[in-house]
Design a protein around this motif. Structure first.
Motif, PDB file in Angstrom:
ATOM      1  N   VAL A 161       0.842  -1.205   0.000  1.00 46.85           N
ATOM      2  CA  VAL A 161       0.000   0.000   0.000  1.00 46.85           C
ATOM      3  C   VAL A 161       0.877   1.255   0.000  1.00 46.85           C
ATOM      4  O   VAL A 161       0.662   2.181  -0.796  1.00 46.85           O
ATOM      5  N   SER A 162       1.866   1.291   0.882  1.00 43.97           N
ATOM      6  CA  SER A 162       2.765   2.453   0.966  1.00 43.97           C
ATOM      7  C   SER A 162       3.509   2.683  -0.349  1.00 43.97           C
ATOM      8  O   SER A 162       3.620   3.819  -0.827  1.00 43.97           O
ATOM      9  N   ASN A 163       4.018   1.598  -0.920  1.00 41.60           N
ATOM     10  CA  ASN A 163       4.758   1.703  -2.184  1.00 41.60           C
ATOM     11  C   ASN A 163       3.881   2.254  -3.299  1.00 41.60           C
ATOM     12  O   ASN A 163       4.312   3.093  -4.100  1.00 41.60           O
ATOM     13  N   LEU A 164       2.633   1.767  -3.369  1.00 45.62           N
ATOM     14  CA  LEU A 164       1.719   2.218  -4.422  1.00 45.62           C
ATOM     15  C   LEU A 164       1.391   3.704  -4.275  1.00 45.62           C
ATOM     16  O   LEU A 164       1.291   4.434  -5.269  1.00 45.62           O
ATOM     17  N   LEU A 165       1.247   4.163  -3.039  1.00 47.31           N
ATOM     18  CA  LEU A 165       0.971   5.584  -2.810  1.00 47.31           C
ATOM     19  C   LEU A 165       2.151   6.440  -3.257  1.00 47.31           C
ATOM     20  O   LEU A 165       1.959   7.520  -3.842  1.00 47.31           O
ATOM     21  N   ILE A 166       3.347   5.964  -3.005  1.00 51.07           N
ATOM     22  CA  ILE A 166       4.549   6.714  -3.431  1.00 51.07           C
ATOM     23  C   ILE A 166       4.650   6.710  -4.953  1.00 51.07           C
ATOM     24  O   ILE A 166       4.996   7.728  -5.570  1.00 51.07           O
ATOM     25  N   ILE A 167       4.352   5.555  -5.570  1.00 55.60           N
ATOM     26  CA  ILE A 167       4.368   5.478  -7.037  1.00 55.60           C
ATOM     27  C   ILE A 167       3.417   6.517  -7.622  1.00 55.60           C
ATOM     28  O   ILE A 167       3.749   7.217  -8.585  1.00 55.60           O
ATOM     29  N   ALA A 168       2.220   6.613  -7.040  1.00 55.20           N
ATOM     30  CA  ALA A 168       1.241   7.589  -7.531  1.00 55.20           C
ATOM     31  C   ALA A 168       1.784   9.008  -7.426  1.00 55.20           C
ATOM     32  O   ALA A 168       1.607   9.823  -8.350  1.00 55.20           O
ATOM     33  N   GLU A 169       2.442   9.327  -6.310  1.00 49.25           N
ATOM     34  CA  GLU A 169       3.029  10.656  -6.126  1.00 49.25           C
ATOM     35  C   GLU A 169       4.109  10.930  -7.177  1.00 49.25           C
ATOM     36  O   GLU A 169       4.175  12.034  -7.733  1.00 49.25           O
ATOM     37  N   LYS A 170       4.948   9.944  -7.438  1.00 44.25           N
ATOM     38  CA  LYS A 170       6.023  10.112  -8.415  1.00 44.25           C
ATOM     39  C   LYS A 170       5.461  10.272  -9.827  1.00 44.25           C
ATOM     40  O   LYS A 170       5.995  11.043 -10.641  1.00 44.25           O
ATOM     41  N   ILE A 171       4.396   9.520 -10.125  1.00 39.28           N
ATOM     42  CA  ILE A 171       3.769   9.636 -11.444  1.00 39.28           C
ATOM     43  C   ILE A 171       3.185  11.033 -11.631  1.00 39.28           C
ATOM     44  O   ILE A 171       3.314  11.647 -12.694  1.00 39.28           O
ATOM     45  N   LYS A 172       2.556  11.548 -10.579  1.00 37.24           N
ATOM     46  CA  LYS A 172       2.002  12.904 -10.660  1.00 37.24           C
ATOM     47  C   LYS A 172       3.119  13.932 -10.829  1.00 37.24           C
ATOM     48  O   LYS A 172       2.979  14.897 -11.600  1.00 37.24           O
ATOM     49  N   LEU A 173       4.223  13.727 -10.137  1.00 38.74           N
ATOM     50  CA  LEU A 173       5.380  14.613 -10.272  1.00 38.74           C
ATOM     51  C   LEU A 173       5.922  14.575 -11.698  1.00 38.74           C
ATOM     52  O   LEU A 173       6.270  15.621 -12.272  1.00 38.74           O
ATOM     53  N   ALA A 174       5.954  13.368 -12.281  1.00 40.79           N
ATOM     54  CA  ALA A 174       6.414  13.231 -13.667  1.00 40.79           C
ATOM     55  C   ALA A 174       5.510  14.013 -14.601  1.00 40.79           C
ATOM     56  O   ALA A 174       5.981  14.674 -15.543  1.00 40.79           O
ATOM     57  N   GLY A 175       4.206  13.951 -14.354  1.00 42.88           N
ATOM     58  CA  GLY A 175       3.269  14.711 -15.166  1.00 42.88           C
ATOM     59  C   GLY A 175       3.492  16.209 -15.049  1.00 42.88           C
ATOM     60  O   GLY A 175       3.446  16.941 -16.052  1.00 42.88           O
ATOM     61  N   ASN A 176       3.747  16.667 -13.837  1.00 46.06           N
ATOM     62  CA  ASN A 176       4.019  18.099 -13.628  1.00 46.06           C
ATOM     63  C   ASN A 176       5.252  18.539 -14.414  1.00 46.06           C
ATOM     64  O   ASN A 176       5.271  19.614 -15.026  1.00 46.06           O
ATOM     65  N   ASP A 177       6.294  17.703 -14.384  1.00 44.76           N
ATOM     66  CA  ASP A 177       7.530  18.024 -15.118  1.00 44.76           C
ATOM     67  C   ASP A 177       7.270  18.169 -16.617  1.00 44.76           C
ATOM     68  O   ASP A 177       7.919  18.962 -17.302  1.00 44.76           O
ATOM     69  N   LEU A 178       6.314  17.371 -17.108  1.00 49.66           N
ATOM     70  CA  LEU A 178       6.041  17.350 -18.554  1.00 49.66           C
ATOM     71  C   LEU A 178       4.883  18.272 -18.936  1.00 49.66           C
ATOM     72  O   LEU A 178       4.464  18.291 -20.106  1.00 49.66           O
ATOM     73  N   ASN A 179       4.360  19.017 -17.958  1.00 50.80           N
ATOM     74  CA  ASN A 179       3.208  19.887 -18.178  1.00 50.80           C
ATOM     75  C   ASN A 179       1.977  19.109 -18.637  1.00 50.80           C
ATOM     76  O   ASN A 179       1.183  19.589 -19.467  1.00 50.80           O
ATOM     77  N   TRP A 180       1.813  17.917 -18.095  1.00 50.33           N
ATOM     78  CA  TRP A 180       0.639  17.091 -18.347  1.00 50.33           C
ATOM     79  C   TRP A 180      -0.234  17.133 -17.095  1.00 50.33           C
ATOM     80  O   TRP A 180       0.275  17.006 -15.985  1.00 50.33           O
ATOM     81  N   GLU A 181      -1.515  17.293 -17.265  1.00 52.11           N
ATOM     82  CA  GLU A 181      -2.421  17.351 -16.126  1.00 52.11           C
ATOM     83  C   GLU A 181      -2.737  15.955 -15.615  1.00 52.11           C
ATOM     84  O   GLU A 181      -3.301  15.134 -16.339  1.00 52.11           O
ATOM     85  N   VAL A 182      -2.381  15.677 -14.366  1.00 52.26           N
ATOM     86  CA  VAL A 182      -2.632  14.372 -13.749  1.00 52.26           C
ATOM     87  C   VAL A 182      -3.543  14.574 -12.554  1.00 52.26           C
ATOM     88  O   VAL A 182      -3.201  15.273 -11.612  1.00 52.26           O
ATOM     89  N   VAL A 183      -4.699  13.960 -12.587  1.00 54.50           N
ATOM     90  CA  VAL A 183      -5.677  14.082 -11.507  1.00 54.50           C
ATOM     91  C   VAL A 183      -5.923  12.687 -10.942  1.00 54.50           C
ATOM     92  O   VAL A 183      -6.419  11.792 -11.638  1.00 54.50           O
ATOM     93  N   ILE A 184      -5.557  12.487  -9.676  1.00 55.61           N
ATOM     94  CA  ILE A 184      -5.802  11.184  -9.040  1.00 55.61           C
ATOM     95  C   ILE A 184      -7.239  11.179  -8.541  1.00 55.61           C
ATOM     96  O   ILE A 184      -7.574  11.797  -7.552  1.00 55.61           O
ATOM     97  N   ALA A 185      -8.083  10.484  -9.287  1.00 54.07           N
ATOM     98  CA  ALA A 185      -9.504  10.445  -8.976  1.00 54.07           C
ATOM     99  C   ALA A 185      -9.755   9.633  -7.719  1.00 54.07           C
ATOM    100  O   ALA A 185      -9.010   8.708  -7.396  1.00 54.07           O
ATOM    101  N   GLU A 186     -10.808   9.984  -6.996  1.00 60.88           N
ATOM    102  CA  GLU A 186     -11.198   9.244  -5.792  1.00 60.88           C
ATOM    103  C   GLU A 186     -12.698   9.002  -5.809  1.00 60.88           C
ATOM    104  O   GLU A 186     -13.439   9.727  -6.449  1.00 60.88           O
TER     105      GLU A 186
END
Length: 385
Positions: free
Chosen positions: A360-385
């Motif tokens: 669970v912890s690893n997956l949450l960190i992966i999600a954060e890193k993926i969102k960070l990658a999107g920010n770097d590329l100017n891609w909008e990443v929205v983690i839906a809930e």
């Protein structure tokens, strides 16, 4: 007459303009290539799911023609094989694609008819302590595809009537053991008895519906499919792709499918509880996240360019970090106790439970890193809930 300095300045401006213009065209071409690569990857997986779901449907038909323990086992084996591939395709959700988006007619995608859960077993058939429960035992209910779809989550989200888990319950039956799967017998499907005939019809209908919906998804992502066309017209395909895998990692898989069960300790909160295949669901969902990021298909087929290629070009250290997290998560998933419901009874310091918590912890960190990658590329990443 224009001065020499002005001509030089004008020439510099023209050079800069065409340089920026060429860069913009090159970047646009790269994004287009990524969108096409992703669409090919999606179709690649849905096509395989369609083939395996067809094999499942055929196995169920053969089982119903000759219901015995051997043919029931073959149907179960085909369910597991199809399910493993379908689990990977969960990474194609959460950004409004064909499976769970709204089309131009205001119609929802078929995800709720394919993979809804948790499932209230008593809504479909008999359970321990209630031999007359469910649609199958209600003679006032007509068993056909139309009525089954109309009944799906009609009053309660747990009143699931169709999809993978309805078929799973009909094949395995209720799971009342921490050591074994459900123990439904083939004799539940012997012809002649009116209730068994209804059960036979129900299983045949839900299998046919699942195949129909999977085939629809496969067609949506074909070369001329409306789903593919709509995705290729997306102005931010990279953001859509990352939204899908970040949401699967940071919400659906980590929270809904693992953490909820860890918190409640209730086996009813595990994904594939009747077949005890929840560990395979977790593995398949995780592989979907990883394979979309890396552009990997079945049998290590490569789809280029991948998300990783874009992240690597922008921030090579972030790309390496995400790949290391994939490796770490793969290990933690392997250490989760099987079956999953048995793990839920472990103490908090139990090895299998700690592995689930780490996942669970690893997956949450992966999600954060993926969102960070999107920010770097100017891609909008929205983690839906």
């Amino acid at each position: 007459m224009l001065s020499f300095k002005f001509l030089v300045l004008f020439k510099v401006v023209i050079i800069i303009f065409f340089s920026v213009f060429k860069t913009a065209i090159a970047n646009n071409d790269k994004i287009t290539a990524l969108a096409e690569s992703y669409a090919n990857l999606v179709h690649h997986y849905y096509n395989e799911v369609a083939l395996k779901t067809l094999s499942l449907d055929k196995a169920i038909i053969l089982f119903l023609e000759n219901p015995n323990e051997a043919t029931l086992k073959v149907a179960k084996t085909n369910w597991i094989a199809a399910r493993k591939v379908y689990g990977i395709t969960e990474a194609f959700r959460f950004y409004g694609g064909p499976i769970d988006g709204i089309n131009e007619y205001g119609e929802e995608g078929p995800e709720g008819l394919i993979n809804a859960w948790p499932l209230n077993e008593a809504y479909i058939d008999y359970v321990n302590g209630n031999p007359d429960s469910g649609i199958i035992n209600n003679l006032s209910y007509t068993v056909d595809g139309k009525s089954i779809i109309a009944s799906n989550m009609s009053e309660d989200d747990a009143d699931v009537s169709t999809g993978w888990h309805a078929i799973e319950f009909l094949l395995w039956g209720q799971d009342s053991s921490l050591e074994t799967t459900g123990t439904r017998k083939a004799q539940d499907y012997l012809p002649g008895d009116p209730f068994k005939e209804r059960r036979r019809t129900y299983l045949k209908e839900v299998s046919s519906l699942l195949l129909e919906h999977i085939n629809w998804l496969n067609a949506q992502w074909s070369n001329t499919g409306q789903g593919r066309i709509a995705f290729l017209e997306n102005t931010d395909p990279g953001g859509a792709i990352l939204t899908g895998i970040a949401t699967l990692a940071g919400f659906e898989l980590s929270s809904e499918r693992i953490a909820t069960a860890l918190d409640s300790g209730d086996p009813e909160d595990e994904h594939s509880c009747f077949s005890d295949q929840t560990h395979q669901d977790i593995r398949a969902n995780f592989n979907g996240i990883k394979n979309v990021y890396l552009g990997i298909g079945l049998n290590s087929t490569k789809f280029n360019p991948s998300i990783s290629d874009f992240v690597k070009e922008k921030n090579i250290d972030l790309d390496k970090n995400i790949i290391k997290l994939f490796e770490k998560t793969s290990t933690s998933i392997n250490n989760i106790t099987v079956p999953f419901d048995k793990m839920l009874t472990e103490p908090k310091d139990g090895k299998g439970r700690m592995a689930a918590e780490e996942t669970v912890s690893n997956l949450l960190i992966i999600a954060e890193k993926i969102k960070l990658a999107g920010n770097d590329l100017n891609w909008e990443v929205v983690i839906a809930e």
